[in-house]
Design an enzyme around this catalytic site. Structure first.
Site, PDB file in Angstrom:
ATOM      1  N   ARG A   1       0.855  -1.182   0.000  1.00  0.00           N
ATOM      2  CA  ARG A   1       0.000   0.000   0.000  1.00  0.00           C
ATOM      3  C   ARG A   1       0.890   1.231   0.000  1.00  0.00           C
ATOM      4  NH1 ARG A   1      -1.862   1.573   4.288  1.00  0.00           N
ATOM      5  NH2 ARG A   1      -1.064   0.079   5.781  1.00  0.00           N
TER       6      ARG A   1
ATOM      7  N   TYR B   1      -1.492  -3.931  -6.663  1.00  0.00           N
ATOM      8  CA  TYR B   1      -1.148  -4.651  -5.438  1.00  0.00           C
ATOM      9  C   TYR B   1      -2.145  -4.431  -4.309  1.00  0.00           C
ATOM     10  CZ  TYR B   1       1.690  -6.850  -1.908  1.00  0.00           C
ATOM     11  OH  TYR B   1       2.128  -7.699  -0.935  1.00  0.00           O
TER      12      TYR B   1
ATOM     13  N   LYS C   1      -9.367  -2.197   2.057  1.00  0.00           N
ATOM     14  CA  LYS C   1      -9.063  -0.977   2.812  1.00  0.00           C
ATOM     15  C   LYS C   1      -9.865   0.218   2.282  1.00  0.00           C
ATOM     16  CE  LYS C   1      -5.958  -3.146   5.253  1.00  0.00           C
ATOM     17  NZ  LYS C   1      -6.172  -3.451   6.663  1.00  0.00           N
TER      18      LYS C   1
ATOM     19  N   HIS D   1     -10.773  -1.382  12.071  1.00  0.00           N
ATOM     20  CA  HIS D   1      -9.646  -2.207  11.628  1.00  0.00           C
ATOM     21  C   HIS D   1      -9.382  -3.251  12.726  1.00  0.00           C
ATOM     22  CE1 HIS D   1      -5.177  -2.156  10.147  1.00  0.00           C
ATOM     23  NE2 HIS D   1      -5.855  -3.146   9.616  1.00  0.00           N
TER      24      HIS D   1
ATOM     25  N   SER E   1       0.148  -2.613  12.280  1.00  0.00           N
ATOM     26  CA  SER E   1       0.799  -3.747  11.613  1.00  0.00           C
ATOM     27  C   SER E   1       1.995  -4.241  12.445  1.00  0.00           C
ATOM     28  CB  SER E   1       1.223  -3.381  10.197  1.00  0.00           C
ATOM     29  OG  SER E   1       1.847  -2.143  10.217  1.00  0.00           O
TER      30      SER E   1
ATOM     31  N   CYS F   1       2.015  -6.550  14.764  1.00  0.00           N
ATOM     32  CA  CYS F   1       1.708  -6.833  16.174  1.00  0.00           C
ATOM     33  C   CYS F   1       1.021  -8.185  16.349  1.00  0.00           C
ATOM     34  CB  CYS F   1       0.838  -5.733  16.759  1.00  0.00           C
ATOM     35  SG  CYS F   1       1.736  -4.205  17.046  1.00  0.00           S
TER      36      CYS F   1
ATOM     37  N   ASP G   1      -9.155  -8.993  10.080  1.00  0.00           N
ATOM     38  CA  ASP G   1      -8.665  -7.643   9.757  1.00  0.00           C
ATOM     39  C   ASP G   1      -9.687  -6.522   9.951  1.00  0.00           C
ATOM     40  OD1 ASP G   1      -6.495  -6.053   8.858  1.00  0.00           O
ATOM     41  OD2 ASP G   1      -7.387  -5.892   6.864  1.00  0.00           O
TER      42      ASP G   1
ATOM     43  N   ARG H   1       2.583 -11.943   0.331  1.00  0.00           N
ATOM     44  CA  ARG H   1       1.240 -12.219   0.869  1.00  0.00           C
ATOM     45  C   ARG H   1       0.680 -13.557   0.417  1.00  0.00           C
ATOM     46  NH1 ARG H   1      -1.019  -8.158   4.377  1.00  0.00           N
ATOM     47  NH2 ARG H   1       0.596  -6.562   4.335  1.00  0.00           N
TER      48      ARG H   1
HETATM   49  O1  O2Y Z   1       0.365  -3.831   1.560  1.00  0.00           O
HETATM   50  C1  O2Y Z   1      -0.831  -4.052   1.283  1.00  0.00           C
HETATM   51  O2  O2Y Z   1      -1.340  -3.668   0.223  1.00  0.00           O
HETATM   52  C2  O2Y Z   1      -1.670  -4.794   2.177  1.00  0.00           C
HETATM   53  S1  O2Y Z   1      -1.899  -4.022   3.700  1.00  0.00           S
HETATM   54  C3  O2Y Z   1      -2.876  -5.078   4.648  1.00  0.00           C
HETATM   55  C4  O2Y Z   1      -3.307  -6.273   4.130  1.00  0.00           C
HETATM   56  C5  O2Y Z   1      -4.088  -7.109   4.884  1.00  0.00           C
HETATM   57  C6  O2Y Z   1      -4.451  -6.709   6.125  1.00  0.00           C
HETATM   58  N1  O2Y Z   1      -4.040  -5.536   6.632  1.00  0.00           N
HETATM   59  C7  O2Y Z   1      -3.245  -4.738   5.941  1.00  0.00           C
HETATM   60  C8  O2Y Z   1      -2.833  -3.455   6.622  1.00  0.00           C
HETATM   61  O3  O2Y Z   1      -2.000  -2.699   6.138  1.00  0.00           O
HETATM   62  O4  O2Y Z   1      -3.399  -3.197   7.696  1.00  0.00           O
HETATM   63 MN    MN Z   2      -5.028  -4.512   8.213  1.00  0.00          MN
END
Ligand code: O2Y
Ligand code: MN
Length: 583
Positions: free
Chosen positions: A67, A195, A204, A224, A246, A248, A273, A364
């Site tokens: 992200r 991605y 998200k 979340h 994240s 944790c 999540d 992932r």
């Molecule tokens: O990096 C990404 O695109 C995924 S981020 C993500 C994926 C699954 C659950 N939580 C998260 C997050 O950043 O909280």
């Molecule tokens: Mn998440």
């Protein structure tokens, strides 16, 4: 008369100019067809089908591996409605800037129209989204992560009540990558990334950023949070939702194999999540998991840290950016075996240690939640599960004790609003920097966080059977830097104490920061923890907390006069209790 969906598809096609348009029905046959096409184009690599049936590896563009918060915008008419913690553009400026990137973006590509439901198909709390995308990988992933296709179209009928999300991988250039949210018109635009959170728009973008805005307007909560059920020896299940930044161990907690299983305590997974929570007629707060799958971080997932997800990944999984072993299976750091000879790294190069990690640190897995052996029999209940505890947490070497309980709802909201975590190298490149992340929503709150705190404060009195609020820290270290708490399956011992508090039978002492277990209140049988180590795990140091409270106050200054008075009052009351003690 064309429906709202047809009109929007037509308008999007005129802009992006695809070679063809496919309405996805979500069927197995359609999925197999997509997979077959991606195997030909190289977007998927078939794994060893004897070892991992119907499982595939996808490698994303090396510049597109996570992200991108810096390229993520909340586009409201008023800047202040996005607040100081979000990137902002006005809707007009955002569209003017990004529309040209969509212009002709799908030339020679297929436009997939992907209707999906966030939440169980028959739940009154579920909502519909439609993603238009030119990525077959996104379509295949959305099928695992949501209830996608015919069921969504059927539920939508002729209605215009859906969240449209326009997505194109564009040219994958970070300079031309934007993830835009228009919460006032409940619209998502994402271009330039294929991605995860940037591209699977139900997750998200919809289920947190847009949904948090809707929840504020409509009087519910989009959080979340994982959702788990703790079964006690009598078979009764108590549900808890928990927010962690994240790194944790959120997924591991959601799918934990309990260390107290022989005593009759077991953990069931409802979600890993996101939680959508509504006040039900019986006065409980009911949570649904809007998602249908897990999109989890692969590295360090193994049979010890998360045996349930390892079992889930034994078939029908998509892996992204993991390493590839010569016998056609995936591999990552911390999987529990040495790197095999002939390993290819996440970029497809012959791996050697100088090249860095073989699997990308943010690699992932994508897998249907139903494949986890720990999945709760109630995970798709249309009315959701009743939540008895809300848990916040962060990674702190000192300061926060293993667990403490809020004095009341407002204090619990303050605890969530002051959540902080020390960063790990994998997440940021910097180690040990304390980052404020209220309710783990910093990157995901679709509006001004000051208004979000107010929304939390307002919800409490509306929930007749309000959950208790707790804070946990699995990551306390001793003077030598060693973790003091074993974590993983032993975290159930802390959940069991919470259950005791909910049922009014577990002991605690009142401290300035809230209620902390007495040394004997935690079931620590079978652990070799010295009494002094337990005391240290549960210690509240007034000096450390005074500093912590001052830092929290500085963070709140960001929100100026929009910060709710109750939050400032909680901060002042805590500072006072730390000076004069609890009355
Ligand atoms: O990096 C990404 O695109 C995924 S981020 C993500 C994926 C699954 C659950 N939580 C998260 C997050 O950043 O909280
Ligand atoms: Mn998440």
């Amino acid at each position: 008369m064309p429906s709202a969906l047809e009109k929007w598809v037509d308008e999007s096609a005129r802009l992006t100019k695809p070679a063809k348009i496919v309405y996805c029905d979500g069927s197995e046959q359609e999925y197999q067809q997509l997979v077959a096409e991606m195997l030909v184009t190289g977007q998927l690599i078939e794994l060893n089908q004897r070892k991992r049936p119907r499982s595939y590896l996808h490698r994303s563009d090396p510049s597109d591996v996570a992200r991108t918060e810096g390229l993520t915008f909340i586009c409201t008419r008023e800047r202040d409605d996005a607040g100081p913690t979000n990137n902002w553009m006005s809707p007009e400026a955002a569209k003017e800037k990004v529309r040209p990137l969509f212009d002709g973006a799908m030339r020679n590509r297929t436009m997939y129209v992907v209707p999906y439901i966030m939440g169980p198909a028959d739940s009154p709390y579920s909502k519909i989204g439609v993603e238009i995308t030119d990525s077959p990988y996104v379509v295949a992933s959305m099928r695992k992560m949501s209830r996608m296709g015919a069921a969504a179209l059927e539920r939508l009928g002729n209605s215009d009540d859906f969240v449209p999300g326009l997505h194109s991988i564009g040219d994958l250039s970070p300079e031309r990558r934007f993830i835009l949210h228009f919460p006032e018109e409940k619209l998502i635009w994402s271009v330039g990334s294929g991605y995860g959170g940037n591209a699977l728009l139900g997750k998200k973008c919809f289920a947190l950023r847009i949904a948090s805005w809707m929840a504020h307007d409509e009087g519910w909560m989009a959080e979340h949070m994982l959702i788990l059920g703790l079964e006690d020896p009598s078979g009764k299940v108590t549900y808890m939702a928990a927010a962690f930044p994240s790194a944790c161990g959120k997924t591991n907690l959601a799918m934990m194999v309990s260390a107290l299983e022989s005593q009759g305590y077991r953990v069931w997974t409802v979600g890993d999540d996101i939680a959508w929570m509504h006040v039900a007629e019986d006065g409980t707060l009911r949570a649904i998991n809007p998602e249908a799958g897990f999109f989890g971080v692969a590295p360090h997932t193994n049979l010890k840290t998360n045996p349930n997800v390892m079992a889930a990944l034994s078939h029908d999984a998509i892996f992204t950016n993991t390493a590839l072993a010569p016998e056609g299976d995936i591999w990552w750091e911390g999987i529990g075996s040495e790197p095999p000879k002939g390993l290819l790294n996440w970029r497809g190069e012959a791996w050697s240690p100088e090249l860095g990690p073989a699997a990308h640190p943010n690699s992932r897995y994508t897998v249907a939640a139903s494949q986890a052996p720990s999945i709760s029999p109630h995970w798709e209940d249309p009315q959701g599960v009743p939540i008895s505890a809300l848990i916040f947490g962060g990674r702190r070497a000192r300061v926060a004790p293993l667990v403490y309980e809020a004095r009341n709802w407002q204090h619990g909201v303050y605890m969530g609003a002051t959540m902080a975590s020390e960063t790990t190298a994998a997440a940021t490149g910097k180690v040990g920097v304390t980052r404020r992340d209220p309710m783990a929503m910093l990157p995901f709150c679709g509006y001004n966080m000051a208004d979000y705190f107010q929304h939390w404060l307002d919800m409490g009195p509306r929930i007749r059977r309000a959950p208790k609020i707790f804070y946990v820290n699995w990551f306390r270290r001793d003077a030598g830097g060693k973790f003091q708490w074993p974590g993983y399956g032993d975290n159930v011992r802390v959940l069991e104490w919470m259950l005791g508090r909910i049922e009014g039978r577990a002991d605690a002492v009142e401290t300035p920061i809230g209620y902390v277990p007495t040394r004997d209140a935690l079931d620590l049988r079978g652990l070799s923890l010295a009494p002094s180590a337990v005391d240290d795990l549960l210690r509240v140091d007034a000096g450390e907390w005074a500093e912590e409270t001052e830092q929290a106050g500085k963070f709140f200054d960001l929100f100026g006069s929009r910060l709710p008075g109750e939050i400032r009052a909680e901060q002042k009351a805590l500072a006072e209790r730390l000076t004069v003690g609890v009355k």
